[in-house]
Design an enzyme around this catalytic site. Structure first.
Site, PDB file in Angstrom:
ATOM      1  N   ASN A   9       0.867  -1.181   0.000  1.00 47.05           N
ATOM      2  CA  ASN A   9       0.000   0.000   0.000  1.00 47.05           C
ATOM      3  C   ASN A   9       0.902   1.228   0.000  1.00 47.05           C
ATOM      4  OD1 ASN A   9      -1.909   1.967   0.357  1.00 47.05           O
ATOM      5  ND2 ASN A   9      -2.363   1.452   2.495  1.00 47.05           N
ATOM      6  N   LYS A  11       0.139   4.260  -0.468  1.00 45.80           N
ATOM      7  CA  LYS A  11      -0.527   5.478   0.045  1.00 45.80           C
ATOM      8  C   LYS A  11      -0.225   6.669  -0.869  1.00 45.80           C
ATOM      9  CE  LYS A  11      -0.050   3.512   4.620  1.00 45.80           C
ATOM     10  NZ  LYS A  11      -0.186   3.702   6.048  1.00 45.80           N
ATOM     11  N   HIS A  97      -9.708   1.135   4.477  1.00 47.11           N
ATOM     12  CA  HIS A  97      -8.458   1.338   5.221  1.00 47.11           C
ATOM     13  C   HIS A  97      -8.732   2.297   6.386  1.00 47.11           C
ATOM     14  CE1 HIS A  97      -4.365   2.547   6.195  1.00 47.11           C
ATOM     15  NE2 HIS A  97      -3.963   1.465   5.558  1.00 47.11           N
ATOM     16  N   GLU A  99      -7.180   4.713   7.526  1.00 45.42           N
ATOM     17  CA  GLU A  99      -6.957   6.135   7.234  1.00 45.42           C
ATOM     18  C   GLU A  99      -8.176   6.738   6.537  1.00 45.42           C
ATOM     19  OE1 GLU A  99      -3.211   5.620   5.216  1.00 45.42           O
ATOM     20  OE2 GLU A  99      -2.289   5.046   7.112  1.00 45.42           O
ATOM     21  N   GLU A 169      -5.767  -4.883  10.386  1.00 41.78           N
ATOM     22  CA  GLU A 169      -4.740  -3.878  10.636  1.00 41.78           C
ATOM     23  C   GLU A 169      -5.050  -3.145  11.941  1.00 41.78           C
ATOM     24  OE1 GLU A 169      -2.725  -2.723   6.697  1.00 41.78           O
ATOM     25  OE2 GLU A 169      -4.451  -1.427   6.955  1.00 41.78           O
ATOM     26  N   GLY A 175       2.082   2.288  10.744  1.00 50.33           N
ATOM     27  CA  GLY A 175       3.002   3.409  10.599  1.00 50.33           C
ATOM     28  C   GLY A 175       3.664   3.830  11.896  1.00 50.33           C
ATOM     29  N   SER A 215       3.117  -2.166  10.383  1.00 48.32           N
ATOM     30  CA  SER A 215       4.572  -2.167  10.557  1.00 48.32           C
ATOM     31  C   SER A 215       5.227  -3.504  10.195  1.00 48.32           C
ATOM     32  CB  SER A 215       4.947  -1.730  11.969  1.00 48.32           C
ATOM     33  OG  SER A 215       4.479  -0.408  12.213  1.00 48.32           O
TER      34      SER A 215
HETATM   35  C1  PEP Z   1      -0.978   0.195   5.929  1.00 51.63           C
HETATM   36  O1  PEP Z   1      -1.022   1.358   5.598  1.00 51.63           O
HETATM   37  O2  PEP Z   1      -1.861  -0.570   5.514  1.00 51.63           O
HETATM   38  C2  PEP Z   1       0.106  -0.245   6.802  1.00 51.63           C
HETATM   39  C3  PEP Z   1       0.014  -1.400   7.363  1.00 51.63           C
HETATM   40  O3  PEP Z   1       1.144   0.635   6.979  1.00 51.63           O
HETATM   41  P1  PEP Z   1       2.556   0.302   7.701  1.00 51.63           P
HETATM   42  O4  PEP Z   1       3.050  -0.992   7.109  1.00 51.63           O
HETATM   43  O5  PEP Z   1       3.431   1.455   7.345  1.00 51.63           O
HETATM   44  O6  PEP Z   1       2.289   0.178   9.153  1.00 51.63           O
END
Ligand code: PEP
Length: 253
Positions: A9, A11, A97, A99, A169, A175, A215
């Protein structure tokens, strides 16, 4: 074996040239994916066609959109419809997601609409769920995630959910550099599978790929993906580094 998936992803990152270079760098590693393994790149809208062209001819590599609108078409300036994505040959789309839920106020009903539109247009959703830190600290994460699944998916006929993709998630791990432990991931993934099984039966629940996101990096992917109910990962930050994402793909079961 159900599909094992490494999904990047990106973003809102990378210029067009950087995006193409990153795709080329991952693909240049000549990674042979087994028939049950998929690598997906969820790229920004303006790069979809380019990315689809770059991966053409590579087996089991796919391109995803990061979002779509919850209405079919019409006067929604700036939005991108599911049929637009489908008409250019996009394979997957990330739905819900955290976000988007947080910054764009996407609610369960909007996500249910998006999922319906995806099925109408043969686009495969990657449905995201996961709890914020306050919910985890209160110990009610299982109920929270179950509600997310029920409110956006349970109107569907079971046949639609064969080989479906869910990404768990935990928001506190996205992040932040703070990964859920492999035990925490397995526990929630098993819960998600049980919830889907109670509603749709073991066969359908067993066919669903449940990805972990939060992460994930080269250093922890193999341990997390090694858990019984973890079928790969949805990867943000580490997917922007070719070597990291390549190693993550290599960590798939
Ligand atoms: C994501 O945005 O779906 C995600 C898991 O980000 P990160 O791997 O940076 O935590």
């Amino acid at each position: 074996m159900r599909k094992q998936i490494a999904a990047a992803n990106w973003k809102m990152n990378l210029t067009f040239t950087e995006a193409k270079d990153l795709l080329d760098a991952v693909l240049n590693n000549d990674l042979e994916l087994a028939p049950h393994q998929l690598a997906i790149f969820a790229v920004p809208f303006p790069y979809l066609l380019m990315a689809q062209e770059v991966i053409r001819g590579y087996n089991n590599y796919f391109i995803a959109a990061q979002n779509c609108y919850f209405q079919k078409s019409g006067a929604y300036t700036g939005e991108v419809s599911v049929s637009m994505l489908s008409s250019i040959g996009t394979s997957f789309v990330i739905i819900g997601h955290s976000e988007r839920r947080e910054y764009f106020n996407e609610n369960h009903q909007m996500l249910a609409n998006k999922i319906n539109l995806c099925f109408d247009e043969n686009l495969k959703p990657i449905f995201c769920c996961g709890e914020p830190l306050s919910v985890r600290e209160a110990g009610i994460q299982n109920d929270y995630v179950e509600t997310q699944l029920a409110e956006s998916l349970f109107h569907l006929d079971g046949s639609k959910l064969q080989d479906f993709v869910i990404a768990y998630e935990p928001i506190w791990a996205i992040g932040t550099g703070k990964t859920a432990s492999s035990d925490q991931a397995q526990e929630m993934h098993k819960h998600i599978r049980n919830v889907m099984s109670d509603k749709y039966g073991d066969d359908i629940a067993g066919s669903i790929s449940i990805l972990y996101g939060g992460s994930v990096k080269a250093a922890n992917a193999a341990e997390i993906f090694g858990q019984q109910d973890v079928d790969g990962g949805l990867v943000g930050g580490a997917s922007l580094v070719a070597g990291e994402f390549t190693a993550i793909i290599k960590s798939l079961k």
